[in-house]
Enzyme design. Structure first.
Site, PDB file in Angstrom:
ATOM      1  N   TYR A 329       0.875  -1.167   0.000  1.00 35.16           N
ATOM      2  CA  TYR A 329       0.000   0.000   0.000  1.00 35.16           C
ATOM      3  C   TYR A 329       0.911   1.215   0.000  1.00 35.16           C
ATOM      4  CZ  TYR A 329      -4.243  -2.604   1.379  1.00 35.16           C
ATOM      5  OH  TYR A 329      -5.319  -3.447   1.412  1.00 35.16           O
ATOM      6  N   ASP A 357      -6.564  -0.931  -6.030  1.00 40.95           N
ATOM      7  CA  ASP A 357      -8.024  -0.871  -5.985  1.00 40.95           C
ATOM      8  C   ASP A 357      -8.551  -0.368  -4.645  1.00 40.95           C
ATOM      9  OD1 ASP A 357      -7.383  -2.995  -4.379  1.00 40.95           O
ATOM     10  OD2 ASP A 357      -8.796  -4.412  -5.265  1.00 40.95           O
ATOM     11  N   HIS A 449     -10.514  -7.137  -4.278  1.00 41.59           N
ATOM     12  CA  HIS A 449     -10.236  -6.968  -2.845  1.00 41.59           C
ATOM     13  C   HIS A 449     -11.110  -7.893  -1.997  1.00 41.59           C
ATOM     14  CE1 HIS A 449      -7.534  -4.024  -0.890  1.00 41.59           C
ATOM     15  NE2 HIS A 449      -8.158  -4.374   0.213  1.00 41.59           N
TER      16      HIS A 449
END
Length: 574
Positions: A329, A357, A449
């Site tokens: 991330y 995403d 996700h």
């Protein structure tokens, strides 16, 4: 069990075993600041008393020593434990010169005067609350309390060290003054029969087992999907819409499930998806996932939100050559991400997959709803804890650092900081798959996700069908991975028939982790058996023999676009 309670009391709150007899705590300058002199005096006294107590313990009879050992293990934090909502002991029960009684912490329970206990340390978070990535409300809800059991599983290692001014540390809390911890059974909550590991014969069996093993908050966080959970459900049903076209009269006595992923050998075409906060399932968290993966010869992709330090996870490997991938991330504070990338490079991980995403955390209502009732059950004393107007989800609280400005240009930024293969995790359309190939990425990871971000987004298997239909050349230009809804060996083989190089699973491995390392290995071996069985029944002996000719996808073909569709502001490929 009842026969052990006197021993438990003697260990939990024994004046005999205290390291100091002083009832005061020294401060320098302001309440709670421990003076260096007091710290040295306390350490010396603790060492002396500790040697004395060890001598007494060595004199115990064998039976007494065994009882103490059993009682000690029973006092360790358990997965199913909750905090007894009992009054704090009075200040005069505090012991040790460098220790702050819990009743003193309780007094600092307002936004303008906010102390919190984390892992035995007392922090003044009054100023920090306003800059907390998850907002000030989560901190204010735990003001004056012990937040260890909430903080530790859902915050990545280094959160305090990297984000908090050292002056915020006020001292150490006196453990003898903390509220008692009791089991769910003694607090009146209904206790269900635990499912034995030997009863689990398929990955779906882990769902029911985990719901029993996990705290209600942990279960809500792991199992929940976004809003109406339509995509979460569709992920699973999509695989069932695809049928096989098996071949017969093939010698399948020997089948080979080995493959490579970005040049790394893997005994199965599966990997552990990057799912953070694994310590919600087991105290050793991602370290046990690493051990299980190493035993069985599969790859673990580590989450940026892992609840164990990255070096600890890597050092849990079963052999020096065990490969790991990293999910990244990107932080709003880019230097932090650059420092993490540097650590990834130095620790010898084999690839970096950037999540693309999650510009904003999805709204996971089950996770949000469970906040108020579970915070107390997770080790916080005091009355009922209120939630903010959005709820109180773990997913939302840990996602505040993610950079929403991440763009295609950042692929080049990443390349400047690593020579490792780069993948994009969260590709959901053929248009973006084509862009990723144009950018020269090494891998495309199709994922929504786990149904936890945008509800209504397509299952990854749909996107894989789009690629097969419109631009199958993508499958030869880079490696394609997929996750979301995979629970069976048949699911894995269907994805491989459509060109996927590997299939990831997240929730099943988190659920299996509630049984420790043995549970993780059991889950992997279930998948090994199912994959081998599927290959034999399909008339295949090696993975490179798989292809679309072995599938009937007509039930889904009508749901897939016929050609790329570009928006007015999007740039078609050159």
């Amino acid at each position: 069990m009842n026969t052990l309670r006197p021993t438990l009391r003697a260990i939990r709150c024994p004046s005999k075993l205290r390291l100091s007899t002083s009832s005061s705590y020294c401060m320098s300058g302001q309440a709670g600041r421990v003076s260096p002199a007091a710290r040295r005096q306390s350490s010396s006294r603790a060492a002396s008393n500790g040697r004395s107590h060890r001598g007494r313990l060595l004199q115990l009879s064998g039976a007494a020593a065994a009882s103490l050992a059993i009682a000690y293990h029973l006092t360790l934090p358990l997965l199913l434990e909750e905090a007894l909502d009992a009054p704090s002991p009075s200040p005069d029960q505090a012991v040790g010169r460098a220790l702050i009684p819990y009743s003193e912490v309780n007094k600092h329970d307002k936004p303008e005067d906010c102390w919190v206990v984390i892992d035995g340390k007392v922090y003044d978070l009054t100023e920090f609350a306003s800059s907390h990535p998850g907002g000030s409300a989560p901190i204010h809800r735990v003001a004056g309390r012990d937040a260890t059991q909430i903080f530790m599983p859902i915050h990545p290692p280094g959160t305090i060290e990297n984000g908090l001014d050292p002056d915020a540390l006020r001292g150490l809390v006196d453990p003898a003054t903390l509220p008692q911890v009791v089991s769910k059974a003694t607090s009146g909550e209904k206790e269900e029969r635990k499912i034995e590991l030997g009863e689990i014969i398929g990955l779906p069996d882990f769902d029911a087992a985990a719901k029993i093993n996990l705290t209600s908050k942990a279960w809500a966080y792991m199992s929940s999907g976004a809003t109406d959970q339509y995509t979460l459900d569709l992920n699973r049903s999509a695989f069932n819409s695809i049928l096989f076209r098996p071949r017969i009269l093939v010698d399948v006595d020997e089948v080979d499930t080995r493959t490579t992923m970005l040049g790394q050998e893997n005994s199965l075409p599966i990997f552990i998806s990057p799912a953070g906060m694994a310590k919600l399932a087991h105290p050793e968290g991602e370290c046990l996932l690493a051990k299980g993966a190493g035993q069985c010869g599969i790859i673990q992709m580590i989450s940026t939100n892992a609840s164990a330090p990255l070096p600890d996870i890597i050092n849990s490997r079963t052999s020096p050559s065990q490969p790991f991938f990293m999910q990244l991330y990107v932080d709003r504070n880019r230097p932090k991400s650059e420092a993490l990338i540097s650590k990834i490079n130095s620790l010898g991980l084999k690839a970096i997959f950037v999540t693309v995403d999650a510009a904003a955390p999805g709204k996971r209502e089950a996770d949000e709803r469970s906040r108020a009732e579970v915070e107390v059950a997770s080790g916080i004393s005091g009355g009922k804890i209120s939630s903010d107007t959005k709820g109180g989800g773990i997913g939302r609280s840990v996602g505040g650092f993610i950079d929403p400005k991440l763009s295609w240009g950042d692929v080049e930024w990443l390349r400047r900081h690593t020579d490792l293969p780069i993948g994009l995790k969260g590709v959901q359309t053929v248009e973006d798959a084509l862009k990723a190939v144009e950018m020269g990425v090494d891998a495309i990871y199709l994922s929504n996700h786990g149904g936890r971000a945008l509800d209504g987004s397509p299952p990854a298997i749909y996107t894989l069908l789009e690629i097969n239909k419109m631009c199958p050349e993508i499958l030869t230009k880079c490696e394609v991975y997929i996750d979301g809804g995979c629970r069976r060996g048949t699911d894995v083989i269907k994805a491989l028939c459509l060109g996927a190089k590997g299939v990831g699973m997240g929730r099943p491995f988190l659920y299996s982790l509630t049984y420790g390392e043995e549970g993780v290995v059991h889950a992997i071996e279930i998948m090994r058996d199912e994959i081998q069985t599927t290959l034999r029944l399909l008339g295949v002996t090696k993975l490179d023999q798989l292809g679309p000719h072995l599938l009937n996808t007509r039930a889904l073909n009508r749901l897939v676009f016929d050609e790329p569709v570009w928006g007015p502001s999007e740039r078609p490929l050159r």
